[in-house]
Design a protein around this motif. Structure first.
Motif, mmCIF file in Angstrom:
data_model
loop_
_atom_site.group_PDB
_atom_site.id
_atom_site.type_symbol
_atom_site.label_atom_id
_atom_site.label_comp_id
_atom_site.label_asym_id
_atom_site.label_seq_id
_atom_site.Cartn_x
_atom_site.Cartn_y
_atom_site.Cartn_z
ATOM 1 N N HIS A 108 60.895 25.286 54.004
ATOM 2 C CA HIS A 108 61.982 25.829 53.182
ATOM 3 C C HIS A 108 62.635 27.051 53.802
ATOM 4 C CE1 HIS A 108 58.637 28.467 52.346
ATOM 5 N NE2 HIS A 108 59.473 29.328 51.803
ATOM 6 N N LYS A 109 62.007 27.696 54.790
ATOM 7 C CA LYS A 109 62.539 28.957 55.313
ATOM 8 C C LYS A 109 63.971 28.811 55.821
ATOM 9 C CE LYS A 109 58.541 31.706 55.821
ATOM 10 N NZ LYS A 109 57.365 30.798 55.786
ATOM 11 N N SER A 212 61.279 36.442 52.976
ATOM 12 C CA SER A 212 60.808 36.026 51.659
ATOM 13 C C SER A 212 61.462 36.910 50.592
ATOM 14 C CB SER A 212 59.281 36.098 51.588
ATOM 15 O OG SER A 212 58.819 35.476 50.392
ATOM 16 N N GLY A 255 53.314 33.031 48.894
ATOM 17 C CA GLY A 255 52.930 34.040 49.878
ATOM 18 C C GLY A 255 53.660 35.307 49.434
ATOM 19 N N GLY A 256 54.895 35.485 49.948
ATOM 20 C CA GLY A 256 55.793 36.486 49.357
ATOM 21 C C GLY A 256 56.389 35.934 48.079
ATOM 22 N N GLY A 257 56.583 34.616 48.073
ATOM 23 C CA GLY A 257 57.028 33.949 46.857
ATOM 24 C C GLY A 257 58.406 33.332 46.898
ATOM 25 N N SER A 258 58.956 33.037 48.098
ATOM 26 C CA SER A 258 60.341 32.551 48.111
ATOM 27 C C SER A 258 60.478 31.086 47.727
ATOM 28 C CB SER A 258 61.003 32.813 49.466
ATOM 29 O OG SER A 258 60.427 32.055 50.500
ATOM 30 N N ASN A 259 59.565 30.215 48.196
ATOM 31 C CA ASN A 259 59.733 28.804 47.796
ATOM 32 C C ASN A 259 59.435 28.654 46.308
ATOM 33 O OD1 ASN A 259 57.186 26.742 47.516
ATOM 34 N ND2 ASN A 259 56.581 28.463 48.808
ATOM 35 N N GLY A 317 50.777 31.843 56.743
ATOM 36 C CA GLY A 317 51.988 32.154 55.978
ATOM 37 C C GLY A 317 51.711 32.774 54.620
ATOM 38 N N GLU A 364 49.800 26.189 53.803
ATOM 39 C CA GLU A 364 50.373 26.983 52.705
ATOM 40 C C GLU A 364 50.654 26.079 51.505
ATOM 41 O OE1 GLU A 364 51.461 27.021 55.831
ATOM 42 O OE2 GLU A 364 51.226 29.089 56.546
ATOM 43 N N SER A 392 56.174 23.017 50.459
ATOM 44 C CA SER A 392 57.040 23.960 51.171
ATOM 45 C C SER A 392 57.235 23.647 52.657
ATOM 46 C CB SER A 392 56.492 25.377 51.010
ATOM 47 O OG SER A 392 55.147 25.447 51.450
HETATM 48 C C1 LIG Z 1 56.201 31.089 55.058
HETATM 49 C C2 LIG Z 1 55.708 29.922 54.326
HETATM 50 C C3 LIG Z 1 55.231 30.011 52.997
HETATM 51 C C4 LIG Z 1 55.110 31.317 52.271
HETATM 52 O O1 LIG Z 1 56.331 31.941 51.979
HETATM 53 P P1 LIG Z 1 56.937 32.049 50.519
HETATM 54 O O2 LIG Z 1 57.962 33.106 50.669
HETATM 55 O O3 LIG Z 1 55.853 32.423 49.572
HETATM 56 O O4 LIG Z 1 57.531 30.739 50.172
HETATM 57 C C5 LIG Z 1 54.836 28.858 52.350
HETATM 58 N N1 LIG Z 1 54.873 27.659 52.963
HETATM 59 C C6 LIG Z 1 55.304 27.519 54.240
HETATM 60 C C7 LIG Z 1 55.320 26.165 54.852
HETATM 61 C C8 LIG Z 1 55.739 28.634 54.960
HETATM 62 O O5 LIG Z 1 56.165 28.492 56.228
#
Ligand SMILES: *Cc1c(COP(=O)(O)O)cnc(C)c1O
Length: 406
Positions: A108-109, A212, A255-259, A317, A364, A392
């Motif tokens: 998703h990044k 993130s 992780g940081g929480g973006s997805n 991640g 992750e 993700s």
């Molecule tokens: C970086 C990453 C995450 C963690 O980042 P979030 O900001 O929490 O989404 C999760 N899954 C994958 C595959 C990543 O590369």
């Protein structure tokens, strides 16, 4: 420390009280008592400039059109919503997977990075700065920079450079400069400090591309908006697939929480239960206390003296001691719930999904899968429930690290 002192670091800042959940946090960038803009005085104008540019771009149909086009013809959107047929049968639930693993660069990044790179380009910046831990955000940034003809400089801890050799090579092939960070524990948290320091000295021609829903305002809000596409697509896909239109559970790793933030944004106004799944060794929403880290106030893992502690997870991640400020707010208000799973459960979940569905998920993402498996087996997720899980990223990068665990 500019706005930090104005808004009062000691006292509880006045919440901006958004009209509805997961909307615009306003000029202060507050999610309840979290968020804000805790950066050196010299970066305040840069944050204001980015906020103004983002507000303008986000309401400009031409910018939105360019972004949508790139997400479609370059990144591979919309991603499918795949029924997990055999695993659903095994667990007695109906499980759907939102396939971010199928995007260009494999996670998703790319959604966020294409958005920020377009913004940087529009602002006339020449260089993207980024920090990276496992290297996934660095690779996505290098990719978007190449796409738009920008330079990319990626800060990465020396230890991570050793551990993630393949991603360093990918960044080099894509034309990015990878700068080793030799301070502190030589991992992600140190790379964040170094990227921020470098930004101070190059703010005129450089744009700091955060990976993130973290950092000073407007980043947590802006990154959530760029990731919102996950939740909005999934919402429409669920509406087309499900008799009631809305799943019982919406689950994503954090992780940081973006997805997770992008996913939740599509469902926050529904009856779906929102579940974020953290690594047990990096569970800031579960074990963290309020504190300030890398420009924002949120829940942070820290010792009794308030020193930020190291996060540990089999998934690089998720190795971050903080969590995005909006998640802290969603947790306090009870709209989202945060759960933890351990490394062993995660590896088993990765193998399980691979063998029942033929999908090799990132470690992750396998955190979300692990929680669903555990909760369905324990009856916490009632039999017959419908679950929408954001996958993700893909797991090719993790093959070497699970090799010895097979
Ligand atoms: C970086 C990453 C995450 C963690 O980042 P979030 O900001 O929490 O989404 C999760 N899954 C994958 C595959 C990543 O590369």
């Amino acid at each position: 420390m500019g706005e930090m002192s104005r808004s009062g670091r000691q006292g509880v800042p006045a919440p901006a009280a958004p009209a509805r959940a997961m909307s615009d946090p306003g000029a202060t960038g507050r999610f309840g008592t979290y968020g804000g803009r805790y950066v050196p005085e010299s970066l305040i104008p840069a944050c204001h400039e980015i906020e103004a540019a983002f507000r303008e771009a986000w309401s400009d149909p031409e910018f939105r059109g360019r972004l949508d086009t790139l997400l479609t013809v370059y990144a591979g959107r919309p991603t499918p919503l795949t029924p997990a047929w055999r695993l659903s049968h095994e667990l007695g639930i109906t499980l759907f997977l939102k396939r971010e693993d199928l995007t260009h660069t494999g996670s998703h990044k790319i959604n966020n990075v294409i958005g920020q790179a377009l913004l940087a380009h529009r602002m006339g910046k020449e260089r993207l700065l980024a920090e990276t831990g496992a290297g996934q955000h660095g690779v996505a940034t290098a990719t978007a920079a190449a796409l738009l003809g920008l330079k990319a400089t990626v800060f990465m801890g020396e230890r991570d450079i050793e551990r993630q050799e393949l991603n360093v090579l990918r960044m080099n092939v894509l034309g990015a400069e990878v700068v080793p960070v030799t301070t502190g524990s030589r991992t992600l948290k140190d790379a964040c400090n170094e990227a921020m320091r470098h930004w101070v000295s190059s703010v005129d021609n450089s744009y700091y591309c955060i990976g993130s829903v973290m950092g000073p305002h407007p980043y947590p809000w802006m990154v959530r908006e760029f990731q919102r596409v996950i939740g909005e697509e999934a919402r429409a896909q669920c509406a087309a697939e499900l008799p009631v239109g809305v799943p019982d559970y919406v689950v994503a790793c954090v992780g940081g929480g973006s997805n997770a933030a992008g996913t939740f944004a599509g469902f926050v106004d529904t009856t779906a239960r929102l579940i974020g799944v953290e690594a047990e060794g990096g569970a800031a929403a579960t074990f963290g206390r309020a504190g300030v880290l890398h420009g924002f106030r949120s829940l942070v893992l820290q010792d009794e003296d308030g020193q930020v502690t190291e996060a540990h997870s089999v998934a690089a991640g998720l190795d971050y001691p903080g969590i995005g400020p909006e998640h802290a707010h969603l947790r306090d208000g009870g709209r989202a719930r945060y759960e933890t799973v351990n490394d062993e459960e995660v590896v088993q979940a990765l193998l399980c999904l691979a063998r029942t569905e033929g999908i090799l998920a990132a470690l992750e993402s396998s955190h979300a899968v692990a929680w669903v498996i555990r909760a369905a087996k324990s009856g916490e997720i009632a039999p017959g429930s419908t679950v929408m899980l954001t996958l993700s990223g893909r797991g090719d990068k993790d093959i070497a690290s699970i090799k010895e665990l097979l």
